[in-house]
Design a protein around this motif. Sequence first.
Motif, short mmCIF file in Angstrom:
data_model
loop_
_atom_site.label_atom_id
_atom_site.label_comp_id
_atom_site.label_asym_id
_atom_site.label_seq_id
_atom_site.Cartn_x
_atom_site.Cartn_y
_atom_site.Cartn_z
N PHE A 85 0.84 -1.21 0.00
CA PHE A 85 0.00 0.00 0.00
C PHE A 85 0.88 1.26 0.00
O PHE A 85 0.60 2.22 -0.73
N CYS A 86 1.93 1.26 0.78
CA CYS A 86 2.82 2.43 0.84
C CYS A 86 3.48 2.66 -0.52
O CYS A 86 3.69 3.79 -0.94
N HIS A 87 3.80 1.56 -1.19
CA HIS A 87 4.36 1.68 -2.55
C HIS A 87 3.32 2.35 -3.46
O HIS A 87 3.65 3.28 -4.21
N GLU A 88 2.09 1.90 -3.35
CA GLU A 88 1.04 2.47 -4.20
C GLU A 88 0.82 3.96 -3.89
O GLU A 88 0.53 4.75 -4.77
N LEU A 89 0.94 4.30 -2.60
CA LEU A 89 0.77 5.71 -2.21
C LEU A 89 1.91 6.59 -2.70
O LEU A 89 1.80 7.80 -2.72
N GLY A 90 3.01 5.94 -3.04
CA GLY A 90 4.16 6.70 -3.51
C GLY A 90 4.99 7.29 -2.38
O GLY A 90 5.66 8.32 -2.57
N LEU A 91 4.96 6.65 -1.20
CA LEU A 91 5.81 7.15 -0.11
C LEU A 91 7.28 7.02 -0.53
O LEU A 91 7.62 6.23 -1.42
N ASP A 92 8.14 7.77 0.17
CA ASP A 92 9.57 7.66 -0.13
C ASP A 92 10.19 6.46 0.58
O ASP A 92 11.11 5.84 0.08
N TYR A 93 9.69 6.18 1.78
CA TYR A 93 10.28 5.06 2.52
C TYR A 93 9.28 4.46 3.50
O TYR A 93 8.26 5.07 3.82
N VAL A 94 9.60 3.24 3.91
CA VAL A 94 8.91 2.64 5.05
C VAL A 94 9.95 2.43 6.13
O VAL A 94 11.12 2.22 5.84
N SER A 95 9.50 2.50 7.38
CA SER A 95 10.44 2.26 8.48
C SER A 95 9.82 1.23 9.40
O SER A 95 8.63 1.29 9.72
N CYS A 96 10.63 0.27 9.82
CA CYS A 96 10.08 -0.83 10.62
C CYS A 96 11.13 -1.31 11.61
O CYS A 96 12.27 -0.86 11.58
N SER A 97 10.75 -2.24 12.44
CA SER A 97 11.69 -2.76 13.44
C SER A 97 12.89 -3.39 12.71
O SER A 97 12.74 -3.93 11.60
N PRO A 98 14.08 -3.33 13.30
CA PRO A 98 15.27 -3.85 12.60
C PRO A 98 15.08 -5.28 12.10
O PRO A 98 15.60 -5.64 11.05
N PHE A 99 14.32 -6.07 12.84
CA PHE A 99 14.17 -7.48 12.47
C PHE A 99 13.26 -7.68 11.27
O PHE A 99 13.17 -8.76 10.73
N ARG A 100 12.58 -6.62 10.89
CA ARG A 100 11.69 -6.77 9.74
C ARG A 100 12.24 -6.03 8.51
O ARG A 100 11.55 -5.94 7.51
N VAL A 101 13.45 -5.56 8.62
CA VAL A 101 14.01 -4.80 7.50
C VAL A 101 14.06 -5.66 6.22
O VAL A 101 13.66 -5.22 5.14
N GLU A 102 14.51 -6.90 6.35
CA GLU A 102 14.58 -7.76 5.16
C GLU A 102 13.18 -7.99 4.59
O GLU A 102 12.98 -8.00 3.38
N THR A 103 12.24 -8.20 5.51
CA THR A 103 10.86 -8.43 5.06
C THR A 103 10.36 -7.22 4.26
O THR A 103 9.75 -7.36 3.20
N ALA A 104 10.64 -6.03 4.78
CA ALA A 104 10.17 -4.82 4.11
C ALA A 104 10.88 -4.64 2.76
O ALA A 104 10.25 -4.26 1.77
N ARG A 105 12.17 -4.96 2.71
CA ARG A 105 12.90 -4.85 1.44
C ARG A 105 12.27 -5.78 0.40
O ARG A 105 12.05 -5.42 -0.75
N LEU A 106 12.01 -7.00 0.87
CA LEU A 106 11.43 -8.00 -0.04
C LEU A 106 10.04 -7.54 -0.51
O LEU A 106 9.74 -7.56 -1.71
N ALA A 107 9.21 -7.12 0.45
CA ALA A 107 7.84 -6.72 0.09
C ALA A 107 7.87 -5.52 -0.85
O ALA A 107 7.06 -5.42 -1.77
N ALA A 108 8.82 -4.62 -0.63
CA ALA A 108 8.91 -3.43 -1.48
C ALA A 108 9.31 -3.84 -2.90
O ALA A 108 8.80 -3.31 -3.89
N GLY A 109 10.21 -4.82 -3.00
CA GLY A 109 10.61 -5.33 -4.32
C GLY A 109 9.43 -6.00 -5.00
O GLY A 109 9.17 -5.79 -6.19
N GLN A 110 8.69 -6.80 -4.23
CA GLN A 110 7.54 -7.49 -4.80
C GLN A 110 6.47 -6.49 -5.24
O GLN A 110 5.84 -6.66 -6.28
N ALA A 111 6.28 -5.45 -4.43
CA ALA A 111 5.28 -4.44 -4.78
C ALA A 111 5.63 -3.80 -6.11
O ALA A 111 4.76 -3.52 -6.94
N ALA A 112 6.92 -3.59 -6.32
CA ALA A 112 7.34 -2.93 -7.55
C ALA A 112 7.13 -3.85 -8.75
O ALA A 112 6.81 -3.41 -9.84
N VAL A 113 7.29 -5.15 -8.52
CA VAL A 113 7.19 -6.10 -9.63
C VAL A 113 5.74 -6.43 -9.98
O VAL A 113 5.38 -6.70 -11.11
#
Length: 896
Positions: free
Chosen positions: A860-888
């Motif tokens: 959803f944040c990708h769709e909104l066109g935000l510049d970044y998401v910020s999350c707990s350190p342990f979820r950084v990889e998850t967010a990177r992955l989800a952001a890549g998937q959102a783009a694809v």
Amino acid sequence: MTKYVYDFSEGNKDMKDLLGGKGANLAEMTNMGLPVPHGFTLTTEACLRYLDGGDWPDGLIDEVEEHLVRLERTMGKTLGDPTDPLLVSIRSGAKFSMPGMMDTVLNLGLNEDSLKGLAHQTGGDMRFANDAYRRFIQMFGKIVMDVPAHAFEQALDAAKERKGPGSQDTDLDADDLRSLIDGFLEIYRQHTGSAFPTDPREQMRLATEAVFKSWNGKRAIDYRRQNKISDDLGTAVNVVAMVFGNRGDDSGTGVAFTRDPATGERVPYGDYLANAQGEDVVAGIRNTLPLAELEKLDPVSYGELLQVMHTLEMHYRDMCDIEFTIEKGKLWILQTRIGKRTAFGEWVMGHEMLQENLISEDEALLRVDANRLEELFKRRVDATGAEPIAKGLNASPGAATGKVVFTADEAQAMGRAGERVILVRRETTPDDYHGMIAAQGILTSAGGTNSHAAVVARGEGIPAVCGADQIKLDIAGGRFTATGTAVGAGDTITIDGFTGNVYVGELPLQESVLEKARQGDAEAREQEIWHAFERLMQVADARRRLRVRANADTPDQSTNARARGAEGIGLCRTEHMFLGEERVDVVRQMIFAETSDEEQAAYDRLLPLQQGDFVGIFRAMDGLPVTVRLLDPPLHEFLPDLTELSVQVALGRERGEDVAELDRILTKVRQLHETNPMLGLRGVRLGILKPGLYAMQVRAIAQAAAQVRKGGGDPQVEIMIPLVAMAPELQQMRDELEPVAREVFEREGVELSHLEWGTMIELPRAAVTAAEIARAAQFFSFGTNDLTQTAFGFSRDDIGKFVGLYEERKLVPANPFVTVDRPGVGRLMRIACDEGRSANETLHLGICGEHGGDPASVVFCHELGLDYVSCSPFRVETARLAAGQAAVGSAESASK
Ligand code: PEP
Ligand code: MG
């Protein structure tokens, strides 16, 4: 007129909505020329119409009849024929696979006449015919007429018993089975009050209705709830010509996966059961053999099966799960689908398929489920055979086992002594921080996924279960009880932060290969899972547009976050720097100050402590933006609990002790007490009421930045003012605080490469007046925890009490504190983005609520066109992955 029935030759794999997964794939395989028995499919639409009106929709009966006659013609056999009968199976099949949740009836069409025909067909094999008939009565009785399963099972057991000790069902001969049939028919009559239906068309009508109705069975509903499958899909019904796996040792049935679904390895995997029908495998009547054993039993069929497996995998370009039957040496494929796999397996096979050029990089990226990535980095609990005593919210993933302690002090003391402990509290407060970080795990009986305990636990990577309200705490008695079990301080428990389950005793835990590899373990780095992780994360990083930052409050957390790929800090909650015994004392000194000098003295003590932390954080994040939020929580959070303190004072007084100091604290706690602190004196309101507090924090930030800058670093500073509802709140704060920072930089003679002032959008009023606020801000960061709380009017600390029920009743599609509620909170975010950007075109936008690490919210944040998401350190990889998937593209989980 609506077409309700499709022959297998009329469909294809893309018609899952209408034909269900099984029907669509049977059609696909039929058209591929694979050995699939003939049949046809009644559509999901027919099911929905039936369920809607309680009767067969117009035209359906005629259509079924037409297809049935066609099937009879194709097979050269007719239903119920006393010499050469057609038998069919009636199989459910919804769009999404719901294993074992709905019903199937085999051998339909049998009665006393066709039974003879079946024996005749099989060269006089009366044993086989009787066995098929008894199975049919059993299945039909149980599934269509709700005859209790155990009634048939007991009769079957008794027959085996009569045959001799240790007998199996295969030991029963034709006569034994004939008696069993008579027994079954009698059981059927007793339980239903009528004789077993002999007309095959009536059998078929009843069985079809039962399958339709099984869509609304409890099992199916529970499964859909758990797996977030819509109730509105309905199931298709497949009518398939029977083939028999129970015709002797040259027959059998099995399940094959084209790769190992657990490890992802490229090896055929599965089970085979000779001389059996499919339900025997499910029922576990006899032990199955590993698929590879089939090679010895029937090398020709095995070879043919491997060929079909290969064909299917190349065709679907994914791991397929196949059900097959061998009838007298002839292989039949009864079903295929994209196989479910473990979180581990999906990475390994996605990566291998990419290497084999079976799929593209983008496809490989979409094959892994971002929701399941975090679990690969955590220890898991092996709970086989263990019954949980309580279930709470899965607040922070991972598994932990340790001794129960009820206070933070004990946790700290025992932790220091090298003991593993689980801190059990009703809820936690900042006061408990020292105990929380000393514990292996945290368990609370109250609170939601965004409660203090949950947020701190996730930030620290400590497994936590929150809001387990079956747990009744008796702190005075040094124990808790849950579902009748009493657990005392010092007893060992195990908590599972993935499921929210709580167990008594020490359950075995399994280490994570990925975590070991991440920490540099050479052997773990050789493993396929690590190669897969590295490669697919590279693809995600290359594709994503969203930047990913971390919510980190300490230098250690910042280092950890950066190592996980964080590109800055989106939220540094400075209140966490006020924690710890020594610091809480200074904070209390500030709160108790009666004169401005006293207050200033406290700030003077706090400033270097904060500055030191900021230096560490700026160094850890050198060259990357760090958003520091000025103090947010109400001050009373740094004081002892009002009730506990009142009791202490009263007891002390009764014992004649000197309680003057405690009394003084109590008076202050009472003064600060608020009925609704979440909506009280916190955030920017605190800054306005106590201007010295924010000024001290800004000075600490600026001095730290100057220090790092002078040391050759590049601190990129963003100062964030929380809980702003109105533009003037932010403007006034900036007017007061910017000169403080400027003064430091001028004095130190430094200039920062990046310094911005902004706010959180975490109140509905802020969202809808974003244009005004944007004129006073350089950035917005969506505080979706508070925004969700205030938009719904749901207390984030108490949601645990009812969110489960809300999800169950589908009042909310998901816990809104976990996944952004698009129509409400999401709409507010969209308004704020649009209006904010139109008022200030250089405005930067991010999110720092817990949603920033939730894959669906990242999309959803990708769709909104935000510049970044910020999350707990342990979820950084998850967010990177989800952001890549959102783009694809839509990140549809490969396992669905
Ligand atoms: C929020 O409200 O989303 C936020 C990030 O702030 P906190 O959780 O500290 O209130
Ligand atoms: Mg907030």
